[in-house]
Design an enzyme around this catalytic site. Structure first.
Site: not given
Ligand code: TSJ
Length: 676
Positions: A462, A535, A537, A539
């Site tokens: 990413e 990541d 998180d 997203d």
């Protein structure tokens, strides 16, 4: 490397904030103490312990649960034959399991030649044939149906209670050590008449033997999933599960059978029929039940079963159905004037866009083929299912009441046929490896030096900055890096031609070199591991879910063959002078702080981009140190449902799911579940 997860859990993680974390349990072998009494030599059952793989496949989690399914299969057979309607499974605190049904009860009279009670024959004779296990009563196949004696052979003890003809009978078996050797499943006395009773049925309790399985325990989740499926496949069956270790319990009962199954699978999608089409037929070769409906999606969803066993790889019964479905609908289109003389026939795939169907057949002497032995091979299943399907469908579509359904299907096929042409052009583009266009796409890829696929890894990373760190930090001999600029397109919401127009997706397809959909060729795969690195998180979880959706829809075998992994970047660095520890979950943070002692500092990583190349290598990419999660699909129907609920465009269904299941304040609860 950690292998524990499956696609469903990873999707859950996206919405429910699972912490990706796992501990590998150690296998503890226990000794058992039994008083040895006089024992009859039973060569038969001892063979099972010698080569358990021959009878239950593995002595891992799957084989362990197989012991239970062998027992449950007997109750299912009894109920399918019209005797009784209820099965209850109890997971006891001591690790044993109890199965009870309200059928006729296992026969208790003496077997004419073996001179043993029916009960004893069932539990001590391998592949017991004849009177008490007449093959014409039961449908069995594959690993299933090796018989209850196998469960007995691999249990420490087994107790059976039969209620029949006003009497309650009891018998016990045990596997005990005699002169340093384990004798399997020995009767402890004869079948005893112990009491009166008013009901009928069979109750079996058994404790899987630790000497065979180590410290494996019954999994509520595995059993619960399977009994739900069994309830769908056997309409009217009431089946319940109760876990005395935790207090959990569930019950299933579907009067609609596979029709209810279809509704369940399509829950949350826009369904094009008010109720699924259903038909059944029987000949002396097969017994079949089929339910079909369409949704406004573009993918095909076929679930087929033989003798209640999922045939994930399809096979002859599926081929028979598909060919009949295509023929009857093309005939209908011709005869009704929907297709004009100049028009070409629809292709089978045109009729399967957006289809959901369940094909359940029962037959004898089944043969399984394919990579995972989940493909039906019997040629007679094709001809019979095809013949019976044509016969039943012709009746249905001759009825004016079904005109609307037929038109719905034909309209859908018409659009599918048009898109097929567009998709063909798009596919040709993606296939043309040497084209300049593709060269540019793969230009983003930092390839590895080695051409050896079995050693090579592709990291899909990413963001450009993390991609840059990964390129610098990697072992370029065998690690390739593909940075993703933006979010790839959510494949669930698009048609294939739109999916293929997306640059990120096309880059991935070009890099893997396998082709997609029906063209997928596992032999051309360039990388043994495809590792998604995003990541920690929301997203990142979204990107992960989008990528998995694409693989699930267009390269399912990449997942099935075990090539897809999730990389785990650390969440924290706990450090002080001359001390550094990386922490991969909130759960482990307190322990790490304790280990660091006074004067520690914590860095929280908000993204992969915050790590320098060395750190990224050390924490996430180095095969010696990293943790990977292998993505697996245990339950195709459930995974299908999850992907549509979570990635599809029915927002209400997704919201309903999240409201029902997500609990963002109870991280500890999810950790507990994952650590189980
Ligand atoms: F697997 C097993 F044997 F342990 C077992 C069998 C376990 C459980 C929980 C149930 C059963 C079972 C067997 N339930 N129902 C039956 N039925 C028969 O074995 C049966 C009964 C009557 C007749 C008959 O012809 O009268 C025939 C059979 C096969």
């Amino acid at each position: 490397m950690v292998i524990f997860d499956n696609l469903i859990k990873i999707f859950k993680e996206y919405f429910e904030k699972f912490t990706l974390n796992n501990k590998i349990g150690t296998v503890i072998m226990a000794n058992n103490t039994y008083n040895s009494k006089d024992i009859v030599v039973l060569e038969g059952l001892d063979a099972v312990r010698l080569r358990p793989g021959m009878y239950i496949g593995t002595t891992g989690v799957k084989g362990f649960h197989h012991l239970l399914w062998e027992i449950v299969d007997n109750s299912i057979d009894e109920i399918s034959n019209g005797f009784g309607d209820t099965i209850s499974i109890t997971l006891n605190k001591d690790g044993s399991a109890t199965v009870v049904d309200n059928g006729r009860g296992i026969p208790v009279d003496l077997h004419p030649t073996l001179k043993k009670s029916g009960v004893e024959v069932v539990f001590t004779q391998l592949h017991a044939g004849g009177k008490f296990n007449n093959k014409s009563y039961s449908y069995s196949g594959g690993l299933h149906g090796v018989g209850a004696s196998v469960t007995n052979a691999l249990s420490e003890w087994l107790k059976v209670e039969v209620h029949k003809d006003g009497r309650k009978y009891y018998m016990e078996f045990a596997s005990k050590e005699v002169n340093g050797k384990i004798k399997s499943g020995m009767p402890l006395g004869e079948l005893k008449d112990i009491d009166v009773t008013n009901d009928t049925g069979t109750k079996v309790t058994f404790l899987p033997d630790k000497r065979m399985f180590g410290d494996i325990t019954f999994s509520y989740e595995i059993i619960n999933k399977r009994i739900k499926e069994l309830a769908f496949l056997n309409k009217g069956l009431k089946i319940g599960l109760q876990d005395l270790r935790t207090g959990q319990h569930d019950e299933y009962h579907y009067e609609g059978g596979i029709k209810d199954f279809i509704k369940y699978i399509d829950e949350g999608k826009s369904r094009l029929f008010s109720t699924p089409l259903y038909f059944s037929a029987e000949s002396d070769i097969v017994k079949m039940e089929i339910a079909v409906e369409y949704t406004d999606s573009y993918t095909e969803n076929t679930f087929s079963y033989v003798n209640n066993i999922p045939t994930t790889e399809g096979g002859t019964h599926e081929t028979g159905f598909k060919s009949a479905w295509t023929k009857v609908l093309n005939d209908y289109a011709r005869n009704s004037g929907y297709l004009k003389e100049k028009d070409a026939n629809f292709l089978g795939e045109d009729f399967r866009e957006g289809i959901t169907c369940v094909i359940a057949v029962k037959m004898h002497n089944v043969e399984f083929e394919g990579q995972t032995k989940t493909k039906l091979g019997n040629p007679e299943a094709k001809t019979e299912v095809e013949r019976l399907t044509i016969q039943e469908l012709s009746k249905i579509f001759a009825n004016k009441d079904y005109e609307k359904i037929a038109t719905t299907i034909l309209d859908k096929a018409k659009i599918a046929a048009k898109t097929r042409e567009a998709a063909k052009r798009a596919k040709e583009i993606s296939r043309a490896k040497s084209s300049a266009d593709n060269f540019n796409l793969v230009g983003k890829l930092a390839a590895c030096t080695s051409r050896k696929a079995e050693k090579s890894e592709l990291f899909i990373v990413e963001g450009d900055s993390a991609g840059g760190s990964a390129k610098q930090g990697r072992d370029r001999m065998f690690q390739a890096i593909l940075p993703l600029k933006g979010k790839p397109l959510n494949a669930e919401k698009k048609r294939i031609d739109q999916v293929l127009a997306n640059e990120e997706i096309r880059t991935i397809i070009s890099a893997l070199e396998t082709g997609i959909g029906e063209d997928y060729n596992r032999d051309n795969l360039r990388y043994n591991k495809v590792i998604i690195l995003s990541d920690a998180d929301q997203d990142g979880a979204h990107i992960r879910a989008i990528l998995l959706t694409f693989f699930f829809r267009y390269m399912r075998n990449l997942i099935n063959d075990g090539h897809v992994y999730i990389g785990l970047p650390p969440l924290y660095k706990v450090y002080k002078k001359n001390y550094t520890e990386y922490v991969y979950s909130d759960y482990e943070l307190p322990e790490a702080i304790e280990r660091a002692g006074k004067g520690y500092q914590i860095q929280r990583y908000k993204g992969l981009g915050e790590m320098n190349p060395e750190q990224l290598w050390e924490t996430t990419m180095d095969p010696e140190k990293r943790s990977l999660i292998q993505v697996t699909i245990d339950d195709a129907a459930e995974a299908e449902k999850m992907v549509t609920t979570w990635m599809g465009d029915n927002i209400d269904a997704r919201k309903a799911y999240i409201a029902l299941h997500a609990n963002f304040n109870r991280q500890d609860k999810f950790d507990e579940e994952i650590l189980k």
